[in-house]
Write an enzyme that holds these catalytic residues in place. Structure first.
Site, PDB file in Angstrom:
ATOM      1  N   ARG A  46    -121.716 -28.570 -31.432  1.00 20.64           N
ATOM      2  CA  ARG A  46    -120.377 -28.618 -32.034  1.00 20.64           C
ATOM      3  C   ARG A  46    -120.419 -28.045 -33.447  1.00 20.64           C
ATOM      4  O   ARG A  46    -119.484 -27.407 -33.917  1.00 20.64           O
ATOM      5  CB  ARG A  46    -119.817 -30.054 -32.055  1.00 20.64           C
ATOM      6  N   TYR A  98     -94.483 -18.251 -34.106  1.00 23.36           N
ATOM      7  CA  TYR A  98     -94.860 -18.474 -32.706  1.00 23.36           C
ATOM      8  C   TYR A  98     -94.375 -19.855 -32.245  1.00 23.36           C
ATOM      9  O   TYR A  98     -94.542 -20.849 -32.962  1.00 23.36           O
ATOM     10  CB  TYR A  98     -96.382 -18.358 -32.580  1.00 23.36           C
ATOM     11  N   ASP A 170    -100.888 -14.927 -39.756  1.00 23.58           N
ATOM     12  CA  ASP A 170    -101.225 -14.868 -38.336  1.00 23.58           C
ATOM     13  C   ASP A 170    -101.192 -13.389 -37.952  1.00 23.58           C
ATOM     14  O   ASP A 170    -100.130 -12.776 -37.876  1.00 23.58           O
ATOM     15  CB  ASP A 170    -100.204 -15.691 -37.540  1.00 23.58           C
ATOM     16  N   LYS A 195    -105.476 -13.110 -27.183  1.00 25.05           N
ATOM     17  CA  LYS A 195    -104.610 -11.952 -27.003  1.00 25.05           C
ATOM     18  C   LYS A 195    -105.436 -10.656 -27.083  1.00 25.05           C
ATOM     19  O   LYS A 195    -106.289 -10.445 -26.265  1.00 25.05           O
ATOM     20  CB  LYS A 195    -103.479 -12.001 -28.029  1.00 25.05           C
TER      21      LYS A 195
HETATM   22  C1  LIG Z   1    -100.576 -17.035 -28.651  1.00 20.48           C
HETATM   23  C2  LIG Z   1    -100.312 -17.108 -30.097  1.00 20.48           C
HETATM   24  C3  LIG Z   1    -100.742 -18.204 -30.853  1.00 20.48           C
HETATM   25  C4  LIG Z   1    -101.417 -19.408 -30.231  1.00 20.48           C
HETATM   26  O1  LIG Z   1    -102.669 -19.098 -29.713  1.00 20.48           O
HETATM   27  P1  LIG Z   1    -103.326 -19.845 -28.444  1.00 20.48           P
HETATM   28  O2  LIG Z   1    -104.616 -19.144 -28.288  1.00 20.48           O
HETATM   29  O3  LIG Z   1    -102.380 -19.682 -27.295  1.00 20.48           O
HETATM   30  O4  LIG Z   1    -103.477 -21.294 -28.814  1.00 20.48           O
HETATM   31  C5  LIG Z   1    -100.499 -18.190 -32.213  1.00 20.48           C
HETATM   32  N1  LIG Z   1     -99.849 -17.141 -32.797  1.00 20.48           N
HETATM   33  C6  LIG Z   1     -99.412 -16.089 -32.103  1.00 20.48           C
HETATM   34  C7  LIG Z   1     -98.715 -14.972 -32.814  1.00 20.48           C
HETATM   35  C8  LIG Z   1     -99.616 -16.030 -30.725  1.00 20.48           C
HETATM   36  O5  LIG Z   1     -99.162 -14.972 -30.037  1.00 20.48           O
END
Ligand SMILES: *Cc1c(COP(=O)(O)O)cnc(C)c1O
Length: 381
Positions: A46, A98, A170, A195
């Site tokens: 961890r 998001y 982000d 993503k």
């Molecule tokens: C998908 C997404 C998240 C969250 O990420 P997860 O891996 O699904 O927890 C945060 N910000 C943006 C812009 C996203 O597209």
């Protein structure tokens, strides 16, 4: 070294034990010690795992960062960052943040006494007016999900720093190939590696990077203390994804540019939201702070019914949440990814469609869209 080279080699030396060219999946929970406290930098998985270390080193390098911290999901990274804020302190977020982040801030942290303000992207032009000495953090998505809004990161960072607030960007939509928020003055950059970084729709993960040693130390402490850590196989999948990020992004951008231009000419489409279009209100800023405009496009149709019907008609663009994989996806944010924003300060428009443009042949993608974008009435015949 250049981006493409770092993506393949940074943090990824051949395995010292065997010479394996690819970083092994260290599928272990613990590490044997020579004597009490005498070990090779790893004691419990961890806290640290060599596959995770390789990912953190590689991805930090791509964000021009000294320190990288990997998490089990983008939201695992988000909730960890919220622990940099205390109840009673303010966080200012872009309004079309998001949907999952909004669900967290409004339903998990707000009831505990954290204060959140949601600012429309346009209001970031006078961000200073919306900040005060109690503002601890400014949370930006640029381009944002799902409206593709663009925020001037450098200007926002200046305003935030003037009141002592941290700036988190982000960077999931842009990826480090197109934009490096730390170079523009942000303190922390965040990714959902689920993503584009993973890129093949086969893993869920999150990542945070910073150049501030104090923040980094706190984040490593929070990583092991809160425990939202990724498993070694998940780290390995993201590491493999990174190696082709540059070539994938080039194709995502090229396909999206062609499709965005084509969409602008379709009678059923009332507005196309893509920062690469001259018509986009954030185009000039995007041109300045991004190297290209990415693979995400949103567009509006006349009615919600039309939007809902057409997302079910495409065949190559498959109807699914998520984004950033090699395969093209289509979705209806108001009923899918952003359903949790229905009563929010920002609610996804009911007539909005979001595309994640993949790297298939753009001619095939255009043909697929063309067959789906005829008006509903004509389709019924
Ligand atoms: C998908 C997404 C998240 C969250 O990420 P997860 O891996 O699904 O927890 C945060 N910000 C943006 C812009 C996203 O597209």
């Amino acid at each position: 070294m250049d981006f493409e080279t770092r993506a393949i080699h940074e943090g990824q030396e051949p395995d010292p034990a065997t010479g394996a060219i690819i970083t092994p999946i260290y599928q272990t929970s613990t590490f044997v010690q020579d004597a009490v406290g005498e070990h090779k930098g790893y004691d419990y998985a961890r806290v640290a795992n060599p596959t995770r270390t390789a990912l953190q080193t590689a991805l930090a390098s791509l964000e021009n960062a000294e320190h990288g911290v990997a998490f089990s999901s983008g939201l695992g990274a988000t909730t960890t960052l919220m622990h940099l804020v205390n109840p009673g302190e303010r966080v200012v977020l872009i309004a079309d943040v998001y949907g999952g982040v909004y669900r967290m801030t409004s339903q998990v942290y707000e009831p505990k006494g954290y204060l959140f303000d949601y600012l429309p992207a346009a209001a970031f032009a006078n961000l200073a007016e919306h900040l005060d000495g109690n503002t601890r953090m400014v949370w930006i998505e640029s381009p944002s999900n799902p409206m593709l809004n663009v925020v001037d990161i450098r200007a926002a960072a200046e305003a935030a720093h003037a009141v002592g607030a941290l700036v988190v960007v982000d960077n999931t939509f842009a990826t480090p190939y197109l934009q490096n928020p730390l170079d523009l003055g942000a303190d922390i950059v965040l990714h959902s590696t689920t993503k584009y970084l993973g890129g093949h729709s086969d893993v869920v993960g999150g990542f945070v990077a910073t150049n501030d040693p104090t923040i980094a130390e706190r984040l490593f402490f929070l990583q092991k203390s809160l425990g939202a850590v990724p498993g070694p196989f998940d780290c390995w999948l993201v590491l493999r994804g990174l190696k082709t990020l540059a070539v994938r992004m080039r194709q995502h951008c090229e396909n999206a540019r062609t499709i965005a231009g084509w969409l602008e000419e379709q009678p059923i489409v009332t507005e196309v939201l893509y920062p690469g279009l001259e018509s986009h209100p954030g185009h000039a800023i995007a041109k300045r702070q991004m190297r290209d405009f990415g693979g995400m496009i949103s567009f509006l149709t006349e009615t919600e019914d039309e939007a809902v019907a057409l997302v079910a008609r495409t065949k190559l663009f498959q109807l699914a949440e998520s984004l950033g994989g090699v395969e093209s996806l289509i979705e209806h944010p108001a009923r899918m990814t952003h359903a949790s924003t229905a009563d929010a300060p920002f609610a996804a428009p009911r007539n909005l469609v979001r595309l994640s443009v993949g790297i298939e042949s753009v001619d095939d993608l255009l043909a697929d869209l063309a067959s789906a974008l005829v008006p509903a009435a004509a389709h019924a015949k």
